[in-house]
Design a protein around this motif. Structure first.
Motif, mmCIF file in Angstrom:
data_model
loop_
_atom_site.group_PDB
_atom_site.id
_atom_site.type_symbol
_atom_site.label_atom_id
_atom_site.label_comp_id
_atom_site.label_asym_id
_atom_site.label_seq_id
_atom_site.Cartn_x
_atom_site.Cartn_y
_atom_site.Cartn_z
ATOM 1 N N GLU A 118 0.965 -1.245 0.010
ATOM 2 C CA GLU A 118 0.107 0.150 0.104
ATOM 3 C C GLU A 118 0.709 1.302 -0.208
ATOM 4 O OE1 GLU A 118 -2.973 -0.158 3.100
ATOM 5 O OE2 GLU A 118 -3.463 2.193 3.007
ATOM 6 N N GLU A 119 1.866 1.107 0.578
ATOM 7 C CA GLU A 119 2.857 2.375 0.789
ATOM 8 C C GLU A 119 3.517 2.643 -0.774
ATOM 9 O OE1 GLU A 119 2.575 4.118 3.675
ATOM 10 O OE2 GLU A 119 5.051 4.303 3.531
ATOM 11 N N GLU A 120 3.673 1.413 -1.515
ATOM 12 C CA GLU A 120 4.276 1.563 -2.914
ATOM 13 C C GLU A 120 3.349 2.073 -3.577
ATOM 14 O OE1 GLU A 120 7.486 1.249 -3.540
ATOM 15 O OE2 GLU A 120 8.092 0.794 -1.578
ATOM 16 N N THR A 121 2.113 1.568 -3.755
ATOM 17 C CA THR A 121 0.942 2.080 -4.611
ATOM 18 C C THR A 121 -0.179 2.634 -3.812
ATOM 19 O OG1 THR A 121 -0.196 -0.436 -3.880
ATOM 20 C CG2 THR A 121 1.510 -0.306 -5.870
ATOM 21 N N ASP A 122 -1.532 2.008 -3.743
ATOM 22 C CA ASP A 122 -2.349 2.663 -3.006
ATOM 23 C C ASP A 122 -3.274 1.585 -2.343
ATOM 24 O OD1 ASP A 122 -4.669 1.893 -4.515
ATOM 25 O OD2 ASP A 122 -3.599 3.039 -6.157
ATOM 26 N N TRP A 123 -4.035 2.061 -1.482
ATOM 27 C CA TRP A 123 -5.098 0.979 -0.875
ATOM 28 C C TRP A 123 -5.682 0.217 -1.542
ATOM 29 C CZ3 TRP A 123 -10.341 1.231 -0.166
ATOM 30 C CH2 TRP A 123 -10.950 0.408 0.751
ATOM 31 N N TYR A 124 -6.394 0.534 -2.502
ATOM 32 C CA TYR A 124 -7.216 -0.314 -3.250
ATOM 33 C C TYR A 124 -6.351 -1.297 -4.042
ATOM 34 C CZ TYR A 124 -11.215 -2.181 -5.733
ATOM 35 O OH TYR A 124 -12.228 -2.811 -6.396
ATOM 36 N N ALA A 125 -5.487 -0.768 -4.894
ATOM 37 C CA ALA A 125 -4.444 -1.534 -5.685
ATOM 38 C C ALA A 125 -3.844 -2.658 -4.676
ATOM 39 C CB ALA A 125 -3.388 -0.860 -6.294
ATOM 40 N N SER A 126 -3.404 -2.247 -3.778
ATOM 41 C CA SER A 126 -2.911 -3.409 -2.767
ATOM 42 C C SER A 126 -3.793 -4.295 -2.241
ATOM 43 C CB SER A 126 -2.204 -2.690 -1.339
ATOM 44 O OG SER A 126 -3.005 -2.275 -0.636
ATOM 45 N N LEU A 127 -5.252 -3.999 -2.036
ATOM 46 C CA LEU A 127 -6.227 -5.015 -1.699
ATOM 47 C C LEU A 127 -6.383 -5.986 -2.969
ATOM 48 C CD1 LEU A 127 -8.845 -2.970 0.252
ATOM 49 C CD2 LEU A 127 -7.377 -4.584 0.968
ATOM 50 N N ARG A 128 -6.424 -5.326 -4.202
ATOM 51 C CA ARG A 128 -6.712 -6.247 -5.236
ATOM 52 C C ARG A 128 -5.377 -7.365 -5.305
ATOM 53 N NH1 ARG A 128 -7.564 -2.451 -10.189
ATOM 54 N NH2 ARG A 128 -7.703 -4.406 -11.204
ATOM 55 N N ARG A 129 -4.425 -6.656 -5.405
ATOM 56 C CA ARG A 129 -3.158 -7.592 -5.563
ATOM 57 C C ARG A 129 -3.444 -8.927 -4.424
ATOM 58 N NH1 ARG A 129 2.157 -5.074 -7.882
ATOM 59 N NH2 ARG A 129 2.013 -3.642 -6.032
ATOM 60 N N SER A 130 -3.646 -8.325 -3.247
ATOM 61 C CA SER A 130 -3.693 -9.077 -2.186
ATOM 62 C C SER A 130 -4.672 -10.266 -2.260
ATOM 63 C CB SER A 130 -3.922 -8.336 -0.826
ATOM 64 O OG SER A 130 -4.091 -9.562 0.198
ATOM 65 N N ALA A 131 -5.871 -9.792 -2.815
ATOM 66 C CA ALA A 131 -6.767 -10.851 -3.093
ATOM 67 C C ALA A 131 -6.421 -11.790 -4.111
ATOM 68 C CB ALA A 131 -8.292 -10.065 -3.473
ATOM 69 N N ALA A 132 -5.547 -11.103 -5.087
ATOM 70 C CA ALA A 132 -5.305 -12.053 -6.185
ATOM 71 C C ALA A 132 -4.041 -12.944 -5.933
ATOM 72 C CB ALA A 132 -5.137 -11.287 -7.385
ATOM 73 N N GLY A 133 -3.652 -12.790 -4.597
ATOM 74 C CA GLY A 133 -2.401 -13.555 -4.071
ATOM 75 C C GLY A 133 -0.947 -12.876 -4.700
ATOM 76 N N GLN A 134 -1.273 -11.717 -5.120
ATOM 77 C CA GLN A 134 0.131 -11.109 -6.003
ATOM 78 C C GLN A 134 0.719 -10.028 -5.128
ATOM 79 O OE1 GLN A 134 -1.777 -10.095 -9.616
ATOM 80 N NE2 GLN A 134 -1.896 -11.895 -10.620
ATOM 81 N N THR A 135 0.575 -9.932 -3.971
ATOM 82 C CA THR A 135 1.332 -9.213 -2.870
ATOM 83 C C THR A 135 2.913 -9.193 -3.214
ATOM 84 O OG1 THR A 135 -0.474 -8.962 -1.170
ATOM 85 C CG2 THR A 135 1.661 -8.235 -0.853
ATOM 86 N N PRO A 136 3.457 -8.281 -3.405
ATOM 87 C CA PRO A 136 5.048 -8.644 -3.547
ATOM 88 C C PRO A 136 5.825 -9.170 -2.498
ATOM 89 C CG PRO A 136 4.299 -6.033 -4.312
ATOM 90 C CD PRO A 136 3.120 -6.806 -3.698
ATOM 91 N N ASP A 137 6.804 -10.092 -2.426
ATOM 92 C CA ASP A 137 7.404 -10.405 -1.476
ATOM 93 C C ASP A 137 8.049 -9.338 -0.818
ATOM 94 O OD1 ASP A 137 8.747 -11.883 0.254
ATOM 95 O OD2 ASP A 137 9.801 -12.966 -1.259
#
Lengths: 526, 306
Positions: free
Chosen positions: B256-275
């Motif tokens: 979220e710090e790198e992108t934004d709240w919603y983008a980080s939520l979507r990536r998290s839901a897709a299992g694509q949160t950066p390591d």
């Protein structure tokens, strides 16, 4: 829990490292990448010393128990190592005294009347009564010294030497007559380093010049690689041949002891600690000691160091047949001192401390300093020297203590006359040894005063023969220029100057190894 | 004169060589031979008494905060997550610098800050009395045994007394600014005492004051801190199950710090949160990236740019 010895690689986190230099020390900042060899910490010692001594005497190795070797009417001689061991001198009571007391207790129980005790000082100086008393203890001293039954070995007393024959290589075996003609010779040793003990105890400690010259010469010393490995030492091979011949004439009951390396008592204990573990108190002690030494007169500095007495722990005691005992002793010495090292380096750095075997209660003259660095420390290896063939040795010592004319009179002439002519061990031996060995004045001082034998400085110079043969250059940091030059060496003010001088021999970025002793270490170089 | 000159040189050499005023260092090749730290830990129960709390309030408000603000700039986000909480909670944050603790404490609302204790390595902060007293008084630290791998009984008692806890689950400061592996202590405590875990991520402290440095670098570096939604241990949820959720929450916050709240939520839901452990690149490149302070926009609209 004792930590093993190890090889430190100097990095940006390494504080200045302690380097001994005579009656003082300095804190040296070594180049990054320098290997520093640290000896193991003191290993576990035996709590019940008297019990361990009793067990060793009653349950010896490859020998009958000591009481079974004692009988009324026998001639019993007890020989013991002289003041050159251990270093520094042990705080009373000395281990040798405690062992001798138990041997004498058993002898008294068996009704042995004819007992004499001999300090096995070979061509070393005669010890004073006080020095002998310190070793054997008051009780033994009072019982034997006034009767003349406790004394220094005299290698020049022709009437009291016994020629036992020649070895298979034609070497004369001539030792103290009383010892050679005893029914039992008990030898009590302190095995400080791996070169001590074994057949060297009786075969060298109680020998005469006639016998010693067969292995104490430049040729033998160059081929002793190393002195700390008796199976690869020409000197020890010769001593072993002699010892086996002695065994045919006299029953030897060898008692060998090993001690830990706890050499610096408080408040000097910081000298043994690994520098990055120095507490604030250690740092303050080092600073205070350095500044104090800087203004203290030489006499006070000498007293401060030479009055130091070490509280050693007994790590092992074995008694019985010489060779079987010595094998066990060596294993213990290795446990305390051995450090594995991978490969040789271009430069070896060694700090020469205030004390060596031949200047106890005396001065470390330049010849003894050279012997300590290039003899003892250089040769303290297994396998191969720490420094490569043609490499450079950098030593620390001021070389300014001068000569003690009471203990080292022949050294003065050796330094002024012999070294002025040549520094080649083979040449000086060939040309001057006989003259010094037979000089009546030196013989007189050896026999009646407290002087090292006339030939002794030659032996010191032979000691360094292997190093001189192996090394490309020798540089003394902080060393008196004239003294260094007299011995054929060079001196530098700082380590960086020394490395600059060494660059003509080993290049501008040599690999460097610093031997962080004392305490003593044995470099096992692969 | 020479004596005094040499004395000064000696003192300087020892001062420099043994890093007076800093923690002593062990040469790398000697690290494996360092003896275990002494087990003597100085107790600090006194530091949570009213008198100590009052002294700490003065020390933090009069001493720590002005100095801290003078050396770094901060941007705090997500404090609203605390609105629905009454405490105690376990704050869990990434750890990259000694600045982390003051950053978190001084970002908290006063009422939370006054009731928050900081779990600190016993072998590091409690090995001498003066270090124990100093850290207790300034940061309300309590000793944690990190060598044994288990927490002592003290943190539980502190939570039980109604204090919130700040825990750095990595157990030590990052060597390159990226996230290391998490220990189980925070999850264990949360499950054991049924308290929520509030994830926190911050950036910029590694750039401002990494390991081996004792003061923030010049130029008032920017720090950011973001508080995440509290994680409440589920019914029957074990520490082993909660621990990955905590780490995932921290990873998402970093994203979220790198992108934004919603983008980080979507990536998290897709299992694509950066390591959060960072990319598999050369160490120097990791340090290079981490040593950049985060870029942020102005805290509030300005009438005139500077």
């Amino acid at each position: 829990m004792s930590r093993p010895g190890f090889v430190l690689e100097v990095d940006d986190r390494t504080p200045p490292l302690l380097v001994h230099e005579g009656l003082g020390f300095r804190l040296e900042e070594f180049p990054l990448g320098t290997r520093v060899i640290y000896p193991p910490e003191p290993i576990a010692s035996i709590a019940d010393v008297d019990g361990a001594i009793r067990d060793a005497l009653l349950d010896p190795v490859d020998s009958e128990p000591l009481p079974a070797l004692l009988f009324p009417g026998m001639r019993l001689t007890i020989a013991f190592d002289d003041i050159s061991l251990p270093l520094p001198t042990m705080r009373a009571p000395d281990l040798r005294g405690r062992i001798i007391e138990q041997v004498l207790t058993l002898a008294a129980e068996k009704g042995v009347d004819d007992v004499e005790l001999i300090a096995a000082n070979a061509l070393h100086r005669r010890m004073s009564a006080a020095e002998i008393k310190h070793i054997v203890g008051e009780r033994v001293f009072r019982s034997f010294w006034p009767q003349g039954a406790l004394y220094n070995h005299d290698a020049e007393d022709r009437d009291n030497l016994e020629h036992l024959g020649l070895t298979e290589k034609g070497e004369d075996v001539e030792i103290n007559k009383r010892a050679a003609t005893s029914d039992l010779l008990v030898y009590v040793n302190i095995n400080l380093v791996a070169m001590d003990g074994g057949h060297k105890s009786v075969g060298i400690g109680l020998a005469s010049y006639k016998s010693l010259k067969h292995h104490h010469n430049a040729k033998t010393m160059v081929n002793s690689r190393s002195f700390m490995d008796h199976k690869h030492s020409e000197m020890h091979s010769s001593a072993w041949r002699m010892g086996r011949l002695i065994k045919k004439h006299v029953k030897v009951f060898q008692i060998e002891t090993t001690v830990d390396n706890n050499i610096f008592p408080k408040p000097y204990d910081f000298l043994m600690k690994r520098e990055w573990e120095w507490s604030i108190k250690d740092q303050a002690s080092a600073l205070a000691m350095r500044r104090g030494l800087a203004i203290a007169p030489q006499k006070l500095r000498h007293k401060m160091f030479h009055d130091l007495r070490s509280v050693y722990g007994l790590t092992g005691i074995n008694a019985g047949e010489v060779e079987a005992v010595h094998e066990r002793t060596i294993r213990k010495v290795h446990e305390q001192q051995r450090v594995k090292i991978e490969g040789q380096s271009d430069v070896v750095v060694m700090g020469v401390p205030y004390l060596g075997p031949y200047n106890v209660n005396s001065t470390m003259n330049p010849i003894l300093a050279a012997c300590m660095g290039l003899g003892y420390y250089f040769n303290s290896y297994l396998g191969q020297p720490v420094v490569r063939q043609g490499g450079v040795a950098i030593l620390y010592h001021p070389l300014d203590e001068g000569f003690n004319t009471l203990t080292h009179p022949s050294y003065v002439d050796f330094y002024e006359e012999v070294l002025a002519e040549s520094t080649d061990p083979a040449v000086v031996g060939e040309k001057f040894e006989q003259q010094f060995a037979t000089d009546p004045w030196y013989v007189h001082l050896y026999r009646t005063s407290h002087a090292y034998h006339g030939v002794h400085p030659f032996y010191m110079w032979y000691w360094i023969a292997h190093a001189l043969d192996h090394l490309g250059d020798v540089i003394w940091v902080g060393g008196d220029r004239r003294a260094a030059a007299r011995m054929g060496f060079r001196s530098a003010s700082t380590l960086h100057d020394a490395l600059e001088m060494a660059s003509s021999t080993v290049g501008g970025s040599p690999s460097i190894t610093y031997l962080h002793n004392p305490p003593h270490l044995l470099a096992d170089v692969r | 004169m020479s004596f005094w000159r040499d004395t000064v040189a000696d003192v300087r050499q020892v001062k420099r060589g043994w890093r007076w005023g800093h923690r002593a260092q062990v040469p790398r090749s000697a690290e494996e031979f360092v003896p275990p730290a002494s087990s003597s830990i100085y107790p600090n129960d006194w530091s949570r008494t009213p008198w100590a709390a009052a002294a700490r309030e003065v020390a933090q408000k009069v001493g720590l905060e002005p100095v801290f603000r003078s050396q770094v700039r901060t941007q705090v986000s997500g404090l609203s997550v605390l609105d629905g909480l009454t405490g105690p909670v376990i704050f869990v944050a990434n750890h990259a610098s000694h600045l982390d603790t003051p950053l978190v404490l001084l970002s908290l609302p006063d009422e939370w800050r006054r009731r928050t204790a900081v779990a600190a390595a016993a072998d590091y902060f409690f090995d001498t009395w003066w270090r124990a007293v100093g850290s207790s008084l300034l940061f309300n630290t309590l000793p944690i045994d990190r060598r044994g791998g288990t927490l002592s009984a003290t943190p539980g008692e502190v939570l039980g007394d109604g204090w919130s806890l700040l825990i750095f689950p990595e157990g030590t400061r990052s060597t390159d600014g990226y996230l290391g592996s998490f220990r189980m202590g925070a999850a264990y405590l949360a499950v054991e005492h049924g308290v929520p875990v509030v994830p926190i991520v911050h950036r910029g402290t590694f750039a401002a004051m990494p390991r081996g440095v004792s003061w923030p670098s010049r130029g008032r570096r920017q720090l950011t801190i973001r508080f995440g939604e509290p994680l409440v241990p589920g019914e029957g949820e074990s520490a082993r199950e909660l621990a990955p959720r905590i780490k995932q929450a921290v990873a998402r916050l970093l994203d979220e710090e790198e992108t934004d709240w919603y983008a980080s939520l979507r990536r998290s839901a897709a299992g694509q949160t950066p390591d959060p452990a960072g990319p598999d690149i050369a160490q120097w490149r990791r340090i290079w990236t981490s040593s950049q302070s985060p870029a942020v926009g102005p805290d509030r609209p300005r009438a005139w740019g500077r």
